[in-house]
Design an enzyme around this catalytic site. Structure first.
Site: not given
Length: 325
Positions: A125, A228, A296
């Site tokens: 992330s 992503e 995620h």
């Protein structure tokens, strides 16, 4: 509270072969650090899992600090990060939590320490920029995987075992396309056999796109570009990929591996995220494999960043050489 640019290492791009850290073994020390948001009660579960591998878990001094939405001041978060990379007894640096904040300190990372004593780094992330910096400036292969703030409902037994294998074995990592993932609708063979190889580079698309022009942005030429994201509408995927195309970053990629489109909406206002991404990638003429449980969403799996990878759009697999030696 901002970082001091005078302490930043000049922007350089490392050359030569990739650096692979040693595989972890029982008794090794793992340091949990928070370069973005502060740690919370979920760290207890993350520690339990790491200890079940026989690892010794310790925490950076400022993991639970709070300064606004950050885990303490920039100076304190950077100090924890560099202390972990400088300590010869620490064999793995584990990100506590994502959110936002790593970009504020990344220019001060002690890259020389990372080169001198290669150790495992794992996180994802917001910590995408740390993966990119370690690759660009130290050629260090790292692991894009769960954070230490562990939630069993999202990252269950498959996620635990994937992380353990990536940290502690030298087995190749194979991830198969999951038809249940929204990104599985993106599957393009390109102009050839549908197979492409290169170093796996990328991570969270928002963090990659906002790093354009910065010292950590990786050279994607010949790479398998991995991305992503979470909470982004279809037009946001379009906008970010368009920006990367306009900069020329995607002009010479070998292929694309797509992780999870988490909370991207149902496409009721137009295209789905998969349709928007397909529109932006088709004319690149390279193999594109979606449906990978990276990111995620539920069942997140761990993959090396910087290691040689191969995608096969017919077999529906991403195969990556181990990060560790």
């Amino acid at each position: 509270m901002g970082g001091d640019p005078a302490n930043a290492e000049p922007v350089t791009e490392a050359r030569g072969p990739a650096l692979h850290p040693p595989a972890l073994k029982p008794g090794d020390r793992v340091r949990v650090v928070a370069p973005a948001y502060p740690g919370d009660g979920r760290l207890v579960r993350g520690q339990q899992i790491l200890e079940s591998f026989g690892l010794v878990v310790e925490y950076g001094e400022h993991v639970y600090d709070q300064c606004g939405y950050l885990a303490g001041t920039d100076a304190d978060r950077l100090a924890d990060l560099n202390a972990a990379f400088r300590d010869p007894g620490v064999r793995c640096v584990f990100g506590a939590r994502g959110g936002y904040g790593t970009q504020r300190v990344i220019d001060g990372l002690d890259v020389a320490a990372a080169r001198r004593d290669p150790k495992v780094f794992i996180g994802f992330s917001d910590l995408t920029v740390l993966h990119a910096k370690l690759w660009r400036s130290a050629r260090l292969v790292s692991l894009y995987g769960p954070l230490a703030t562990w939630t069993d409902t999202r990252t269950g037994p498959d996620s635990v075992e994937s992380m353990r294998k990536a940290l502690m074995t030298t087995d190749p990592i194979v991830i198969a396309r999951d038809p249940a993932e929204p990104s599985s609708a993106v599957n393009l063979p390109g102009k050839g056999s549908g197979v492409a190889s290169g170093p796996l580079l990328g991570g969270n698309l928002t963090m990659i796109e906002t790093s354009v022009g910065c010292g950590e942005f990786p050279n994607l030429d010949g790479a398998i570009f991995l991305f992503e994201d979470t909470g982004e509408a279809p037009y946001s995927y379009d906008r970010m990929l368009t920006q990367l195309r306009r900069t020329g970053a995607l002009h010479r990629i070998a292929g694309v591996a797509i992780g999870q489109f988490n909370a991207a909406g149902d496409g009721s206002s137009g295209w789905t995220a998969a349709q928007a991404v397909t529109d932006r990638l088709t004319d690149l003429g390279v193999p594109v494999l979606g449906g990978l449980r990276i990111g995620h969403g539920n069942g997140q799996l761990t993959v090396p960043i910087g290691a040689k990878a191969t995608i096969d759009t017919v077999a529906g697999t991403l195969t990556v050489e181990p990060a560790v030696r």
